[in-house]
Design an enzyme around this catalytic site. Structure first.
Site, mmCIF file in Angstrom:
data_model
loop_
_atom_site.group_PDB
_atom_site.id
_atom_site.type_symbol
_atom_site.label_atom_id
_atom_site.label_comp_id
_atom_site.label_asym_id
_atom_site.label_seq_id
_atom_site.Cartn_x
_atom_site.Cartn_y
_atom_site.Cartn_z
ATOM 1 N N HIS A 69 23.235 62.995 54.161
ATOM 2 C CA HIS A 69 22.328 62.292 55.077
ATOM 3 C C HIS A 69 21.185 61.637 54.304
ATOM 4 O O HIS A 69 20.788 60.499 54.589
ATOM 5 C CB HIS A 69 21.789 63.300 56.099
ATOM 6 N N GLU A 72 22.418 58.529 52.668
ATOM 7 C CA GLU A 72 22.548 57.445 53.662
ATOM 8 C C GLU A 72 21.223 56.707 53.835
ATOM 9 O O GLU A 72 21.176 55.472 53.854
ATOM 10 C CB GLU A 72 23.008 58.037 55.001
ATOM 11 N N GLU A 145 11.509 64.221 59.954
ATOM 12 C CA GLU A 145 12.658 64.061 60.858
ATOM 13 C C GLU A 145 13.276 65.420 61.172
ATOM 14 O O GLU A 145 13.619 65.710 62.331
ATOM 15 C CB GLU A 145 13.700 63.142 60.209
#
Length: 433
Positions: A69, A72, A145
């Site tokens: 992640h 990405e 996040e």
């Protein structure tokens, strides 16, 4: 020019062209005369891939959770401070990306300038740029996040359910990782993971829209270079996963007005054949429709008794690495719902599946699958999911058609047992458990 393979489903009036580009990349193009075109450039690399080695390596490399992640996020930042989103804005394309347990995909949709946008997509994904400074900056962003999702009721509900269902399977790993795990990420580790899994032989480009396959190939020729031979070994503990669930109940407290719950059904019999996995996935959809949809007795009784809210969601995920089924809703008494869930399953086993309900639910799932072919986004995304699990989206209608009531009955009797059930509950803060 490559030789294009063509596969067609005449009943759907749908087909795809495919070719293996000289760079090593697999390319699939669904021609579709619609206003929006869609492309997804994906790699077989997700949250579960935290231990691996190339065939030439002596030892396995173990990397921090959440790195797929993290990677990405970082790929959108190009050398020179340019952001890939800025480049897409100039062509009028809308871009995004996502990471799952098993894959990472970079995508865009547009109504014009498709080939220019495709060039941007292929270019930025194949040209990574990381420094310790930019990695440190991203660690702070992703940490925020992660903390946000820790406080998100739906995200926590699912995360805790996976830990309840599984003891060892890496689907337990949260896609974003933890604040502690991403703090261990360095530019060197990112390049190691990138060079391992972003090999074009490990990637696929799926496109749907009013596009020409030869023009797609021309863009690939312009941007892509030949990738080295790919042979990576992924370490897995899935073989040691117990049949029974890891924990029957998991609880947490968040800012919700009423408890929310998710009941998971662990699948311990994953077919080796990809078409059989597709068949099982669609059969579970049909079974969910019979047992838990708004037309079911179960739903209507619970709703009339105010045991659930208006929404009762159900869904499954079947892959070669893991498989599970989930139903979820909001309830003032999740334990009462769980008891009724078990009772409903046992009554369905005892009484058998109603033939009329089976036929209606099968038609519903079949129609939903056919309707998905009206969307370029759904076609490209559903294709890539099935392709990475070794299936083909164009085979879906005939696979659904092959499901009979005996198959569904066997699935219910063998796969729905209380030892395979777990429940995750998010309670309001301060409520007694």
């Amino acid at each position: 020019m490559a030789n294009y393979n063509v596969k067609e489903n005449q009943m759907l009036n749908e087909k795809h062209y495919s070719f293996k580009h000289k760079s090593g990349l697999e390319v699939f193009v669904f021609p579709k005369e619609m206003t929006t075109s869609y492309a997804i450039f994906a790699t077989r690399y997700g949250a579960i891939d935290n231990k691996f080695k190339l065939s030439t390596d002596k030892d396995y490399t173990v990397v921090p959770d959440g790195i797929a992640h993290f990677l990405e996020h970082k790929l959108f930042e190009c050398e020179g401070g340019i952001d890939a989103f800025e480049l897409f804005a100039k062509t009028g394309a809308s871009a995004n990306a996502y990471t799952s347990n098993t894959m990472t995909g970079y995508l865009f949709s547009c109504t014009e300038n498709f080939y220019e946008s495709l060039e941007i997509l292929l270019d930025f994904v194949t040209h990574p740029y990381f420094t310790e400074k930019t990695v440190a900056k991203e660690q702070g962003i992703i940490a925020q996040e992660i903390k946000m999702y820790e406080d998100h009721p739906g995200a926590r509900l699912h995360k805790e359910l996976m830990k309840a269902l599984y003891k060892k399977n890496k689907v337990r790993i949260d896609v974003a990782g933890t604040v502690e795990s991403i703090g261990e990420i360095t530019a060197e580790i990112l390049y190691k993971c990138y060079n391992t899994f972003y090999n074009l032989n490990n990637m696929t480009l799926s496109i749907c829209g009013n596009v020409d396959v030869s023009c797609v190939e021309a863009v690939c020729d312009k941007v892509l270079t030949t990738a080295p031979e790919f042979n990576v070994l992924r370490d897995s503990e899935d073989e040691d996963e117990p049949k029974a669930v890891n924990q029957k109940r998991v609880y947490c407290e968040l800012n919700v007005s009423k408890p929310i719950f998710a009941i998971g059904i662990k699948d311990i019999d994953i077919p080796a054949d990809p078409n059989e996995r597709m068949k099982k996935a669609y059969a579970l959809e049909i079974l969910d429709e019979i047992l838990f949809s708004q037309s079911s007795t179960f739903y209507n009784e619970l709703y009339e008794e105010n045991l659930i809210s208006q929404d009762l969601s159900s869904g499954c995920e079947v892959t070669k690495y893991f498989s599970f089924n989930v139903i979820s809703s909001e309830s003032s008494d999740p334990e009462a719902v769980y008891s009724r869930f078990v009772e409903n399953i046992e009554n369905s086993k005892k009484n058998g599946i109603d033939k009329e309900a089976f036929e209606l639910s099968k038609r519903t799932v079949y129609a939903s699958n056919i309707k998905s072919f009206d969307s370029t986004e759904d076609i490209a995304n559903n294709f890539i999911f099935n392709h990475f699990d070794e299936g083909d989206l164009l085979d879906a209608p005939k696979i659904i058609e092959s499901i009979d009531i005996k198959y569904l009955t066997d699935l219910l009797n063998e796969g729905f047992k209380e030892e395979y059930y777990a429940m995750s509950v998010v309670n309001p803060i301060g409520e007694k458990i």
